[in-house]
Design an enzyme around this catalytic site. Structure first.
Site, mmCIF file in Angstrom:
data_model
loop_
_atom_site.group_PDB
_atom_site.id
_atom_site.type_symbol
_atom_site.label_atom_id
_atom_site.label_comp_id
_atom_site.label_asym_id
_atom_site.label_seq_id
_atom_site.Cartn_x
_atom_site.Cartn_y
_atom_site.Cartn_z
ATOM 1 N N HIS A 143 29.955 -10.257 7.024
ATOM 2 C CA HIS A 143 29.601 -10.760 6.885
ATOM 3 C C HIS A 143 28.478 -11.331 5.848
ATOM 4 O O HIS A 143 28.097 -11.124 5.393
ATOM 5 C CB HIS A 143 29.192 -12.201 7.978
ATOM 6 C CG HIS A 143 28.976 -13.597 8.144
ATOM 7 N ND1 HIS A 143 29.660 -14.747 7.380
ATOM 8 C CD2 HIS A 143 27.679 -13.897 7.450
ATOM 9 C CE1 HIS A 143 28.847 -15.318 7.299
ATOM 10 N NE2 HIS A 143 27.758 -14.863 7.261
ATOM 11 N N GLU A 144 27.082 -10.700 6.679
ATOM 12 C CA GLU A 144 25.938 -9.756 6.124
ATOM 13 C C GLU A 144 26.251 -9.012 4.900
ATOM 14 O O GLU A 144 25.395 -9.015 3.648
ATOM 15 C CB GLU A 144 25.029 -9.612 6.985
ATOM 16 C CG GLU A 144 24.495 -10.445 8.268
ATOM 17 C CD GLU A 144 24.543 -12.030 7.674
ATOM 18 O OE1 GLU A 144 23.520 -12.073 6.723
ATOM 19 O OE2 GLU A 144 24.528 -13.102 8.391
ATOM 20 N N HIS A 147 27.221 -10.735 1.923
ATOM 21 C CA HIS A 147 26.576 -11.746 0.874
ATOM 22 C C HIS A 147 25.131 -11.133 0.314
ATOM 23 O O HIS A 147 25.346 -11.113 -0.854
ATOM 24 C CB HIS A 147 25.518 -12.396 2.459
ATOM 25 C CG HIS A 147 25.559 -13.930 3.210
ATOM 26 N ND1 HIS A 147 25.532 -14.449 2.065
ATOM 27 C CD2 HIS A 147 25.545 -13.958 4.223
ATOM 28 C CE1 HIS A 147 26.425 -15.493 3.102
ATOM 29 N NE2 HIS A 147 25.986 -15.270 4.423
ATOM 30 N N GLU A 194 28.488 -19.133 2.970
ATOM 31 C CA GLU A 194 28.958 -19.027 4.067
ATOM 32 C C GLU A 194 30.826 -18.828 4.815
ATOM 33 O O GLU A 194 30.713 -18.080 5.158
ATOM 34 C CB GLU A 194 28.596 -20.458 5.323
ATOM 35 C CG GLU A 194 26.975 -19.414 5.968
ATOM 36 C CD GLU A 194 26.216 -18.934 6.237
ATOM 37 O OE1 GLU A 194 26.851 -18.315 6.940
ATOM 38 O OE2 GLU A 194 25.743 -18.483 5.284
#
Length: 374
Positions: A143-144, A147, A194
């Site tokens: 997930h990060e 980003h 997100e």
């Protein structure tokens, strides 16, 4: 991480299963349409990078880097080596050439973030590390990294700066209103970003149940034996469809100050995307490449974003969204629908045989069935 376990077919061998790698994948492959349209427009804006680099002197980025370097633990082969392996693995799968620095900071609140203008850094809290198992944590690291690949860290840093600025100028009425308007718009974009990063986490972990468990633990803590993923998703369905128009308004007010969507909503959105044709095409190796990003049409991206919002409204079971859809379709009795909506839909429709014309029901209660006091 060595290449010994990697296959020429683009898979990497992990215990009991294989995971696909996505060479040259563009972040556009997994970005939510609303997130993608904003990013495409900003990337195509002439001088955008120069302006933000000039702003870096005003933003607290250097201070944040020094803070984490001095008061947190940097992930490496010698410190939190299992997280270091996950980070290398996530960057390998999403083909992110430069591995961002990653820190573990002491904080019982489970959280993770990716910030920075020139170079993104990833920060995870001890509360999160202690909460999640290996596969759940793999999805969070992915997930990060998602980003970082999308460039979200730039805008998150700006959002943090503007939020701080809003507190400092709160005594200036017009100044505060102007900053808060920008913050509110950034928060709406960030909530969509997100959802994009959740998709990136799924592409890295390639285990939907692990991603679901992670979101469920973020909501309910480390009591997995007391929780159930299917029941958690049923909560999302109840949240989406339940209540009346008053609840619809309260949902909007509840989400406005948040930078993240609610956990049940994220879980439902991720499951929906995992079952979509778009996700299957990516898993089959058909996805947009970074080399094509410069040719992306801003207009097409905005049209996709508009179509996405229109589809969300059309498919939503929320009472307010259903009312909007009906009005767009030419449904009548607006006044009656709104009145009944805010009345809580408590009364049954009046019967044709009721000599009183349904007076009790119109008043919202029946002498035979008086609602309990709340």
């Amino acid at each position: 991480m060595s290449d010994d376990g990697r296959e020429r077919t683009g898979h990497e061998r992990v215990p009991s299963r294989q995971r696909r790698r996505f060479p040259g994948i563009s972040s556009r492959a997994y970005e939510h349409p609303a997130d993608r349209s904003a990013l495409v427009a900003l990337r195509r804006l002439s001088g955008f990078d120069t302006v933000f680099k000039a702003l870096s002197g005003l933003l607290p980025e250097r201070s944040l880097r020094l803070l984490f370097l001095s008061d947190s633990v940097r992930v490496s082969e010698r410190q939190f080596s299992h997280l270091h392996t996950m980070l290398l693995d996530a960057c390998y799968i999403l083909d992110l050439e430069k591995v961002p620095p990653m820190y573990v900071t002491q904080d019982p609140q489970p959280n993770a973030m990716c910030i920075g203008l020139d170079e993104p850094i990833i920060v995870v809290t001890t509360g999160l590390v202690e909460l999640l198992d290996e596969e759940e944590m793999r999805a969070v690291v992915g997930h990060e990294v998602g980003h970082a690949l999308s460039g979200h860290s730039v805008y998150r840093t700006v959002l943090l700066f503007l939020t701080t600025l809003a507190l400092k100028v709160a005594w200036i009425p017009l100044g505060n209103l102007a900053v808060m308007a920008i913050v509110t718009a950034l928060r709406e974009w960030f909530r969509k970003s997100e959802l994009s990063a959740d998709r990136a986490g799924l592409l890295v972990g390639q285990d939907l149940r692990a991603s679901m468990r992670g979101l469920m633990k973020m909501a309910g803590g480390n009591h997995l034996h007391e929780m159930n993923v299917d029941a958690f998703l049923e909560q999302a369905e109840e949240y989406e469809a339940g209540g009346d128009l008053r609840d619809s308004v309260l949902k909007i007010l509840n989400v406005l100050p948040r930078s993240h969507p609610f956990a049940t909503v994220r879980a439902a959105e991720l499951k929906k995307w995992a079952e979509s044709r778009d996700h299957q095409r990516i898993m089959d190796g058909h996805y947009p490449r970074r080399s094509e990003d410069k040719d992306t049409s801003v207009g097409d991206s905005f049209r996709e974003s508009a179509a996405s919002y229109a589809g969300e409204v059309k498919d939503s079971k929320d009472p307010l969204m259903k009312l909007v859809t009906d009005l767009a379709g030419g449904a009548g009795d607006l006044g009656g629908r709104v009145r009944r909506g805010f009345d809580g839909f408590r009364g049954a429709p009046p019967s044709k045989d009721d000599p009183r014309g349904g007076q009790d029901q119109r008043d919202g209660e029946s002498p035979r069935d008086t609602p309990p006091a709340s």
